[in-house]
Design a protein around this motif. Structure first.
Motif, PDB file in Angstrom:
ATOM      1  N   LYS A   9     -10.313   3.495   6.997  1.00 49.68           N
ATOM      2  CA  LYS A   9      -9.917   4.136   8.256  1.00 49.68           C
ATOM      3  C   LYS A   9     -11.139   4.638   9.020  1.00 49.68           C
ATOM      4  N   SER A  15      -3.784   8.641  10.519  1.00 45.37           N
ATOM      5  CA  SER A  15      -3.178   7.755   9.523  1.00 45.37           C
ATOM      6  C   SER A  15      -1.955   7.065  10.112  1.00 45.37           C
ATOM      7  N   HIS A  33       1.683   5.029   4.314  1.00 47.97           N
ATOM      8  CA  HIS A  33       0.390   5.411   3.758  1.00 47.97           C
ATOM      9  C   HIS A  33       0.595   6.353   2.583  1.00 47.97           C
ATOM     10  N   THR A  36      -2.192  11.565   4.242  1.00 51.44           N
ATOM     11  CA  THR A  36      -2.924  11.484   5.505  1.00 51.44           C
ATOM     12  C   THR A  36      -4.400  11.809   5.348  1.00 51.44           C
ATOM     13  N   LEU A  45      -7.921   4.622   2.762  1.00 49.45           N
ATOM     14  CA  LEU A  45      -6.528   4.984   3.007  1.00 49.45           C
ATOM     15  C   LEU A  45      -5.647   3.876   2.426  1.00 49.45           C
TER      16      LEU A  45
END
Length: 299
Positions: A9, A15, A33, A36, A45
């Protein structure tokens, strides 16, 4: 499309933004996900796709590794670089020796207590703390215990503008706020501080080297993306496993209670047949030597 994919990320993206973009890239809505990352934090992530979304909660429980930059001399409302400065303490050149800093880090290894920051998603009285914070309110938050496995300083202290900055690598358990850990490091050194940068380098058993950027995925053929997805078993490696025979496997697939498993389970355990995860079982709370289904993965 089913499996687990680690995303690298970038900073500046939530997220939720990552999930939104992946739904378009992977052409599927069943994506989630595994905890976060703040918008200004980059790094690993893990993303669960299809059937693998069933293990996302368990992946959140696994350990994580971070590289954090600590700045001593200023304290912020958010405990990181995005907040407003609320306290300063001028740091003189070479005020702290590397030994003093390392000793302070060592004092925070093990089980420690943290009070969640006001700018966080922890709920108190049914509302997220950041909702109170945005209204200018500060409320009492219950402390909680977290596990710090190791903290290692990786750079020499750099003194500048009445502050000092250095980097650390932290290996920790679930629920740890590195922002709060940064302020705790400052407290041990009898000053103020905040986390000025953060990268997550490992989460859910995935490393930064195993992670893909969204840009890379956008250029991949659909079948190539399927080939790099990890099976849902990858998200359960931190739990104990128990291999069963075919007859028991059939009963587990139906979610039935099982008696006489040897050795007996001591906690949540992945039940497998031919190394394929069938379900997570746990000891029955009412009957001795009986286990019951916590979550079944078969369709």
């Amino acid at each position: 499309m089913d499996g687990i994919l680690a995303i690298n990320k970038p900073r500046g993206m939530t997220s939720h933004d990552v999930v939104f973009k992946l739904r378009k890239i992977l052409k599927t809505k069943k994506i989630g996900h595994t905890g976060t990352l703040d918008p200004e934090v980059n790094g690993v992530l893990p993303i669960c796709v299809g059937r693998a979304t069933r293990v996302s909660d368990y992946m959140m429980d696994s350990g994580k590794t971070y590289i954090a930059e600590i700045t001593l001399g200023t304290q912020t409302t958010t405990e990181d670089q995005t907040g407003e400065v609320i306290a300063t303490n001028l740091i003189e050149e070479n005020q702290f020796s590397t030994t003093e800093i390392d000793d302070a880090l060592n004092q925070l290894i093990g089980e420690i207590e943290q009070i969640p920051p006001m700018f966080s998603a922890v709920k108190v009285n049914g509302r997220k703390l950041y909702e109170y914070a945005r209204e200018g309110k500060v409320i009492d938050r219950p402390s909680r215990k977290v596990q710090i496995y190791s903290i290692t300083r990786t750079t020499e202290p750099k003194y500048h503008d009445g502050k000092v900055t250095f980097e650390i690598i932290v290996q920790c358990g679930k629920g740890t706020y590195i922002r709060t850990l940064s302020t705790q490091i400052a407290e041990v050194l009898q000053t103020v501080g905040h986390m000025s940068k953060l990268t997550r380098t490992e989460s859910g058993g995935f490393t930064l080297e195993q992670s893909y950027t969204l840009e890379a995925l956008q250029t991949m053929p659909h079948e190539s993306i399927q080939s790099i997805l990890h099976p849902l078993e990858k998200g359960l490696t931190h739990l104990p496993h128990h291999e069963v025979d075919e007859q028991t496997a059939q009963r587990i697939m139906w979610g039935q209670k099982i008696k006489g498993i040897i050795p007996p389970l001591t906690g949540e355990t992945v039940m497998t047949h031919n190394n394929k995860a069938l379900a997570i079982y746990m000891p029955h709370s009412e009957y001795d030597n009986v286990i019951k289904a916590r979550k079944v993965f078969t369709d």
